[in-house]
Design an enzyme around this catalytic site. Structure first.
Site, PDB file in Angstrom:
ATOM      1  N   PHE A 323       0.780  -1.370   0.419  1.00 51.11           N
ATOM      2  CA  PHE A 323      -0.014   0.161  -0.224  1.00 51.11           C
ATOM      3  C   PHE A 323       1.045   1.211   0.087  1.00 51.11           C
ATOM      4  O   PHE A 323       2.201   1.368   1.024  1.00 51.11           O
ATOM      5  CB  PHE A 323      -0.823  -0.373   1.250  1.00 51.11           C
ATOM      6  CG  PHE A 323      -1.685  -0.703   1.190  1.00 51.11           C
ATOM      7  CD1 PHE A 323      -3.057  -1.000   0.467  1.00 51.11           C
ATOM      8  CD2 PHE A 323      -1.420  -2.366   1.732  1.00 51.11           C
ATOM      9  CE1 PHE A 323      -4.525  -1.575   0.414  1.00 51.11           C
ATOM     10  CE2 PHE A 323      -2.498  -3.188   1.989  1.00 51.11           C
ATOM     11  CZ  PHE A 323      -4.456  -2.563   1.407  1.00 51.11           C
ATOM     12  N   ASP A 324       0.167   2.072  -0.806  1.00 51.56           N
ATOM     13  CA  ASP A 324       1.166   3.000  -0.693  1.00 51.56           C
ATOM     14  C   ASP A 324       0.338   3.988   0.722  1.00 51.56           C
ATOM     15  O   ASP A 324      -0.959   3.421   0.633  1.00 51.56           O
ATOM     16  CB  ASP A 324       0.507   4.110  -1.536  1.00 51.56           C
ATOM     17  CG  ASP A 324       0.626   5.493  -1.418  1.00 51.56           C
ATOM     18  OD1 ASP A 324       2.090   6.137  -1.517  1.00 51.56           O
ATOM     19  OD2 ASP A 324       0.002   6.202  -2.214  1.00 51.56           O
ATOM     20  N   LYS A 325       0.849   5.415   1.114  1.00 46.08           N
ATOM     21  CA  LYS A 325       0.447   5.323   2.255  1.00 46.08           C
ATOM     22  C   LYS A 325      -0.333   6.766   1.991  1.00 46.08           C
ATOM     23  O   LYS A 325      -1.986   6.498   2.062  1.00 46.08           O
ATOM     24  CB  LYS A 325       1.382   6.087   3.951  1.00 46.08           C
ATOM     25  CG  LYS A 325       0.282   6.636   5.022  1.00 46.08           C
ATOM     26  CD  LYS A 325       1.771   7.484   5.601  1.00 46.08           C
ATOM     27  CE  LYS A 325       2.278   8.638   5.460  1.00 46.08           C
ATOM     28  NZ  LYS A 325       1.112   9.967   5.092  1.00 46.08           N
TER      29      LYS A 325
END
Length: 629
Positions: A323-325
């Site tokens: 996941f990107d944040k």
């Protein structure tokens, strides 16, 4: 890469009616099947001569021979049609004409049902192509006129009233109403649209009336781009589908050699015809395409756009999700999470009130968060008498006769204010507030966790994902604060785009099959590097549709779980089709034929069983309950 998938409004029309699918060509096919079957029955009752049966068989064989020869000479492929033609001719020449005719009728019925079911799955999608209005009510110079959609230009304003479909992508510049966006986002609840809101072509104004300033029209709209992607959705075939095609291509020659051997040993034409029926690879060709179409359509109902069967299989088999944040696990909407008073003369509400007053004219994201924080707490914010924006520092304003400074510590120090140590956590961005030269407090602002993030990650792990990783360019303290309580296995912070690509490559070197979830813009290299790239919020960005293999038309992390569940269910359905619908039934049938327990006519009827099983098992993906879908 380009994302290819299906629009979501099939939820409103999940399947097409039988009447709408019965084209002239299909009625001719029905007539051919009925004619051949009827003549075979009449011949069996000694009511017509053998010549009539031969003629009926020739009529029935025509489409099979035509398609088979086309595949043979154009694609260098021996298909099911050639196989059935050979079986029928062997039966006729060997004196089993009735069995050959029945076999051909059964195969024609099976292929007709397969084609009809496949087209039914596609029809509800194709019907969307004509669902965007072809005319628009243009408003200009105080006048309204109806024009063809092709005449509308970007910048012009169109009026859309209750019950009408929006013909363009654009921004609401007047009026207001509730818009059903299921065709784009899969949201079942109409969304309120006021001035400044984004709207999409193909969506419906359920109440109210809106003036829409055109941004994109015709083929440039999100809806039209989705439709264009639909038309190529089946081109990316899954590995299991390619394997089935490959098996079918070499199975046919092997089967023919086997049958020649059986005939040379037994001289029993009836047994050879019976074996021909059970060694037909017809179901291999049907086992996967219909599943893929149904699964892609089912995903689209929830606003999940999938490029094709290839990514369904990869998503089903993935065991690591990255996941990107910012904008993925978080909402990318900074909010006030703490107000700390450092002066007993000022309460937390006083601090937020004065800071919001100073920031109300600023366009900085942190300033907007401060103003919003005061609004949600029902704090009345006064208008500043003077206001000055200081780049990279903050703002200076006169509020009710007081000089208020709001910004970073450097702003206060440069103004001669002593900045005391504070207890705001490193994961938050501190906004310092000073009044008349006194440091009175600090406001902590942080990006908030996206709703449903924890549940989505737990569901992914429950589905068999072994590793969850978060990658971000943000600082480590902020990253760890967001990851806390999310059951994330690894957090990597301070990364550039190239670092994210390398992080995914490291996981792949560890034999993980990686899904990357990002915003589809900044994360494009990482999306491309992973086995499956999933872009959040594809309804608002063209980059999301072009950079990823799967695009979620809303920023709902639960859609990732739904996509995974649909992919796993479709992959399981294909395995059921191949092992049960094809393997078990055909092995039993071949055994029965070799033992002489059944003849050609019984075999032809029994052969219909796996066909029906494959059809029903595949089509049920449109209806069966799937978590999140």
């Amino acid at each position: 890469m380009t994302t290819s998938a299906l629009p979501a409004s099939i939820a409103a029309a999940p399947s097409a009616s039988l009447a709408s699918l019965m084209t002239r060509e299909r009625w001719i096919e029905v007539g051919r099947i009925v004619l051949t079957g009827a003549v075979a029955l009449l011949y069996w009752r000694n009511l017509v001569p053998i010549y009539a049966l031969w003629a009926a068989v020739a009529v029935g064989l025509y489409p099979l021979v035509k398609t088979g020869l086309k595949d043979l000479f154009k694609e260098r492929k021996i298909g099911t049609e050639i196989f059935v033609t050979i079986a029928t001719l062997v039966a006729v020449v060997g004196g089993e004409t009735v069995a050959g005719a029945v076999l051909m009728v059964i195969i024609l019925i099976a292929e007709f049902i397969a084609e009809l079911n496949t087209e039914r799955a596609r029809a509800s999608i194709k019907s969307l192509i004509g669902s965007v209005p072809q005319v628009a009510l243009l408003r200009e110079g105080g006048q309204e006129r109806l024009v063809q959609i092709a005449e509308v230009l970007p910048g012009q304003v169109v009026l859309v009233r209750t019950g009408e479909k929006i013909p363009v992508d654009g921004i609401v510049v007047g009026g207001g109403g509730a818009v059903n966006q299921a065709a784009i986002t899969g949201e079942s609840v109409p969304q309120d649209k006021a001035q400044g809101a984004q709207v999409f072509a193909g969506t419906i104004v359920e109440s109210g009336a809106i003036d829409v300033q055109t941004e994109k029209v015709g083929g440039d709209t999100i809806f039209s781009r989705i439709i264009a992607l639909v038309e190529n959705a089946e081109s990316e075939r899954a590995p299991v589908q390619k394997l089935a095609d490959k098996v079918a291509s070499w199975l046919i020659p092997v089967v023919l050699i086997f049958l020649i051997g059986v005939f040379l040993m037994t001289r029993d034409v009836s047994k050879v015809v019976t074996l021909l029926i059970f060694t037909s690879p017809a179901e291999l060709g049907l086992a996967t395409p219909l599943v893929m179409i149904a699964a892609i359509a089912r995903a689209a109902r929830s606003g999940i756009l999938i490029k094709g069967g290839l990514y369904l299989e990869l998503l089903a088999r993935a065991d690591a999700v990255v996941f990107d944040k910012t904008g993925t696990l978080t909402s990318n909407k900074p909010q006030v999470v703490q107000v700390q008073s450092l002066d007993t003369a000022f309460t937390e509400s006083d601090i937020l009130r004065l800071a919001a007053a100073a920031d109300r004219r600023s366009a900085h994201p942190l300033a907007k968060a401060v103003v919003q924080g005061a609004s949600v707490r029902d704090i009345e914010v006064p208008e500043p008498q003077t206001f000055e924006q200081l780049n990279a520092r903050g703002v200076k304003a006169n509020i009710e006769g007081r000089l208020v400074l709001v910004g970073n510590a450097a702003l206060l120090r440069e103004s001669g204010v002593t900045v005391a140590a504070t207890s705001v956590q490193g994961a938050w961005t501190p906004v310092h507030v000073a009044v008349d030269g006194r440091f009175i407090g600090i406001i902590g602002i942080a990006d908030t966790l996206r709703p449903g993030a924890k549940e989505a990650i737990e569901s992914l792990k429950a589905s068999g994902v072994k590793r969850i990783v978060m990658l971000t360019g943000d600082n480590e303290a902020t990253a760890k604060a967001i990851a806390e309580g999310l059951a994330i296995d690894e957090v990597r912070a301070g990364l550039m785009p190239a670092d994210k690509v390398e992080a995914i490559a490291q996981l792949q070197r560890q034999s993980y099959r990686v899904v990357m979830v990002g915003d589809g813009v900044n994360d494009a290299p990482a999306l491309a590097r992973s086995e499956v790239g999933i872009a959040m919020g594809g309804g608002g960005t063209q980059a999301a549709l072009e950079a990823a293999d799967v695009a979620l038309m809303t920023d709902d992390l639960g859609k990732i779980v739904a996509a995974r569940n649909i992919a796993r269910r479709s992959y399981r359905t294909i395995q059921e089709n191949l092992w049960v619908g094809v393997g078990v039934v055909h092995v039993l049938g071949i055994t029965a034929a070799l033992m002489g327990w059944i003849g050609p006519i019984q075999a032809a009827f029994i052969h219909l069983g796996p066909d029906v099983m494959v059809f029903l098992n595949s089509v049920k993906l449109l209806r069966v309950k799937i978590p999140g879908a």
